[in-house]
Design a protein around this motif. Structure first.
Motif, short mmCIF file in Angstrom:
data_model
loop_
_atom_site.label_atom_id
_atom_site.label_comp_id
_atom_site.label_asym_id
_atom_site.label_seq_id
_atom_site.Cartn_x
_atom_site.Cartn_y
_atom_site.Cartn_z
N LEU A 111 -50.35 -33.25 16.06
CA LEU A 111 -50.19 -32.37 14.91
C LEU A 111 -49.49 -31.08 15.34
O LEU A 111 -49.77 -30.53 16.40
CB LEU A 111 -51.55 -32.04 14.30
N PRO A 112 -48.57 -30.57 14.52
CA PRO A 112 -47.88 -29.32 14.89
C PRO A 112 -48.82 -28.13 14.75
O PRO A 112 -49.84 -28.19 14.07
CB PRO A 112 -46.74 -29.25 13.87
N ALA A 113 -48.44 -27.05 15.40
CA ALA A 113 -49.22 -25.81 15.29
C ALA A 113 -49.15 -25.30 13.85
O ALA A 113 -48.17 -25.53 13.13
CB ALA A 113 -48.67 -24.77 16.25
N LEU A 114 -50.19 -24.61 13.44
CA LEU A 114 -50.24 -24.07 12.08
C LEU A 114 -49.13 -23.04 11.90
O LEU A 114 -48.93 -22.15 12.72
CB LEU A 114 -51.60 -23.42 11.84
N SER A 115 -48.38 -23.17 10.81
CA SER A 115 -47.32 -22.23 10.49
C SER A 115 -47.20 -22.15 8.97
O SER A 115 -47.88 -22.88 8.24
CB SER A 115 -45.98 -22.68 11.09
N LEU A 116 -46.32 -21.27 8.50
CA LEU A 116 -46.14 -21.14 7.05
C LEU A 116 -45.57 -22.43 6.46
O LEU A 116 -45.83 -22.75 5.30
CB LEU A 116 -45.20 -19.98 6.74
N GLU A 117 -44.80 -23.16 7.25
CA GLU A 117 -44.13 -24.35 6.72
C GLU A 117 -44.90 -25.65 7.01
O GLU A 117 -44.57 -26.70 6.43
CB GLU A 117 -42.73 -24.48 7.34
N SER A 118 -45.91 -25.62 7.87
CA SER A 118 -46.57 -26.86 8.27
C SER A 118 -47.38 -27.47 7.12
O SER A 118 -47.88 -26.77 6.23
CB SER A 118 -47.49 -26.62 9.46
N VAL A 119 -47.48 -28.80 7.14
CA VAL A 119 -48.26 -29.52 6.14
C VAL A 119 -49.74 -29.21 6.35
O VAL A 119 -50.21 -29.19 7.49
CB VAL A 119 -48.01 -31.04 6.26
N PRO A 120 -50.50 -28.93 5.29
CA PRO A 120 -51.93 -28.66 5.45
C PRO A 120 -52.65 -29.80 6.16
O PRO A 120 -52.32 -30.96 5.97
CB PRO A 120 -52.42 -28.49 4.01
N VAL A 121 -53.62 -29.43 6.98
CA VAL A 121 -54.40 -30.41 7.75
C VAL A 121 -55.86 -30.31 7.33
O VAL A 121 -56.45 -29.23 7.38
CB VAL A 121 -54.26 -30.15 9.27
N ALA A 122 -56.42 -31.42 6.87
CA ALA A 122 -57.82 -31.45 6.43
C ALA A 122 -58.65 -32.27 7.40
O ALA A 122 -58.14 -33.15 8.11
CB ALA A 122 -57.92 -32.04 5.02
N GLU A 123 -59.92 -31.98 7.46
CA GLU A 123 -60.84 -32.71 8.34
C GLU A 123 -61.39 -33.92 7.59
O GLU A 123 -62.13 -33.78 6.62
CB GLU A 123 -61.95 -31.78 8.81
N GLY A 124 -60.99 -35.11 8.06
CA GLY A 124 -61.49 -36.34 7.46
C GLY A 124 -60.84 -36.70 6.14
O GLY A 124 -61.42 -37.44 5.34
N PHE A 125 -59.63 -36.20 5.91
CA PHE A 125 -58.96 -36.48 4.62
C PHE A 125 -57.46 -36.44 4.84
O PHE A 125 -56.94 -35.61 5.58
CB PHE A 125 -59.36 -35.44 3.57
N ALA A 126 -56.75 -37.35 4.18
CA ALA A 126 -55.29 -37.36 4.23
C ALA A 126 -54.74 -37.73 2.86
O ALA A 126 -55.41 -38.42 2.08
CB ALA A 126 -54.78 -38.34 5.29
N LEU A 127 -53.53 -37.28 2.59
CA LEU A 127 -52.89 -37.57 1.32
C LEU A 127 -51.40 -37.75 1.57
O LEU A 127 -50.72 -36.82 1.99
CB LEU A 127 -53.12 -36.41 0.34
N PRO A 128 -50.88 -38.97 1.38
CA PRO A 128 -49.44 -39.18 1.63
C PRO A 128 -48.59 -38.41 0.63
O PRO A 128 -48.99 -38.22 -0.52
CB PRO A 128 -49.28 -40.69 1.46
N ARG A 129 -47.44 -37.98 1.08
CA ARG A 129 -46.56 -37.20 0.20
C ARG A 129 -46.03 -38.07 -0.93
O ARG A 129 -45.64 -39.22 -0.74
CB ARG A 129 -45.39 -36.62 0.99
N ARG A 130 -46.02 -37.50 -2.11
CA ARG A 130 -45.47 -38.18 -3.29
C ARG A 130 -44.13 -37.56 -3.64
O ARG A 130 -43.81 -36.44 -3.24
CB ARG A 130 -46.45 -38.07 -4.46
N GLU A 131 -43.38 -38.29 -4.44
CA GLU A 131 -42.08 -37.78 -4.87
C GLU A 131 -42.27 -36.76 -6.00
O GLU A 131 -43.06 -36.99 -6.92
CB GLU A 131 -41.20 -38.93 -5.36
N GLY A 132 -41.54 -35.65 -5.91
CA GLY A 132 -41.61 -34.64 -6.96
C GLY A 132 -40.76 -35.04 -8.16
O GLY A 132 -40.35 -36.19 -8.26
#
Length: 250
Positions: A122-143
């Motif tokens: 996982l990348p380091a936390l930054s303004l642009e990084s995707v949120p990281v949750a503990e025990g939960f994931a959500l694939p990106r959907r199309e806007g």
């Protein structure tokens, strides 16, 4: 204290962050919502997040900080690249400057992609990084994504009432420190609260309009109430039995 600087910080109406020196100030005690605030309890998650803020001060935007109290060294150093995004509110005799950050995010936001903290690399936390949750994931959907979040009432330290409208499933992120005892209801149905980015709170939402209620109901307090009530109940039974077993004199 009713000083000029305290009044200025109260007047901005946003969460205040900025120079590390603010950590020595009891800002919350003066009615100022702040990222840096002296407290008797230092949560591990908060300490870890603030350590990352030391390395990348702009992470405060992710925490919904809308105003910054900076010294000249801050303006010429870590914040130099975003000086054009900062609007001067007040300049104090000490040399400190109060800015409104025009590019900050709200303390409440919808995201439509979430990574699980158990994932490798996982990348380091930054303004642009995707949120990281503990025990939960959500694939990106199309806007495109259409999200609207508003407060239904004035929030407090223990309750945050929101109305959220979203056209796609996602996660509502609330920039309040995650801690056992925070519980969430979506349309009056209790829903799990996930730690996000190591410090914030995340609630899964389906598409549509939802009433979301976050409340702090610490388990220790509830258990204490149950123990007290139970003890009082059994104590009452003991008193009744003692009275009944007392010899009667005719």
């Amino acid at each position: 204290p009713e000083t000029r600087i305290v009044k200025a910080l109260q007047s901005v109406g946003t969460r205040v962050g900025g120079t590390v020196g603010l950590r020595a100030w009891p800002l919350n005690g003066n009615g100022i919502p702040a990222l840096f605030a002296q407290d008797t309890v230092a949560l591990h998650r908060t300490t870890r997040f603030l350590a990352q803020v030391d390395e990348n001060p702009l992470l405060q935007r992710r925490a919904g900080v809308g105003s910054l109290l900076l010294q000249r060294s801050d303006i010429q150093g870590p914040y130099a690249a975003v000086r054009s995004d900062l609007n001067i509110v007040d300049v104090f005799d000490s040399g400190a400057v109060l800015f409104r950050d025009l590019s900050t995010t709200s303390p409440f936001r919808m995201v439509h992609e979430v990574r699980d903290s158990a994932e490798p690399d996982l990348p380091a936390l930054s303004l642009e990084s995707v949120p990281v949750a503990e025990g939960f994931a959500l694939p990106r959907r199309e806007g495109p994504f259409q999200d609207s979040i508003r407060l239904r009432d004035v929030p407090s330290h223990t309750e945050i009432p929101l109305e959220v409208e979203t056209n796609q499933p996602g996660m509502l992120i609330v920039a309040t420190a995650w801690y056992p005892g925070w519980r969430a209801w979506v349309d009056e149905k209790e829903t799990p609260v996930h730690p996000v980015d190591g410090i914030f709170q995340g609630i899964e939402l389906m598409s549509g309009t939802h009433k979301v209620d976050l409340r702090f109901e610490p388990t220790d307090f509830r258990n204490g109430v149950f123990v007290f009530v139970g003890s009082a109940f059994f104590a009452a039974i003991g008193v009744v039995r003692a009275i009944r077993s007392r010899p009667r004199h005719h």
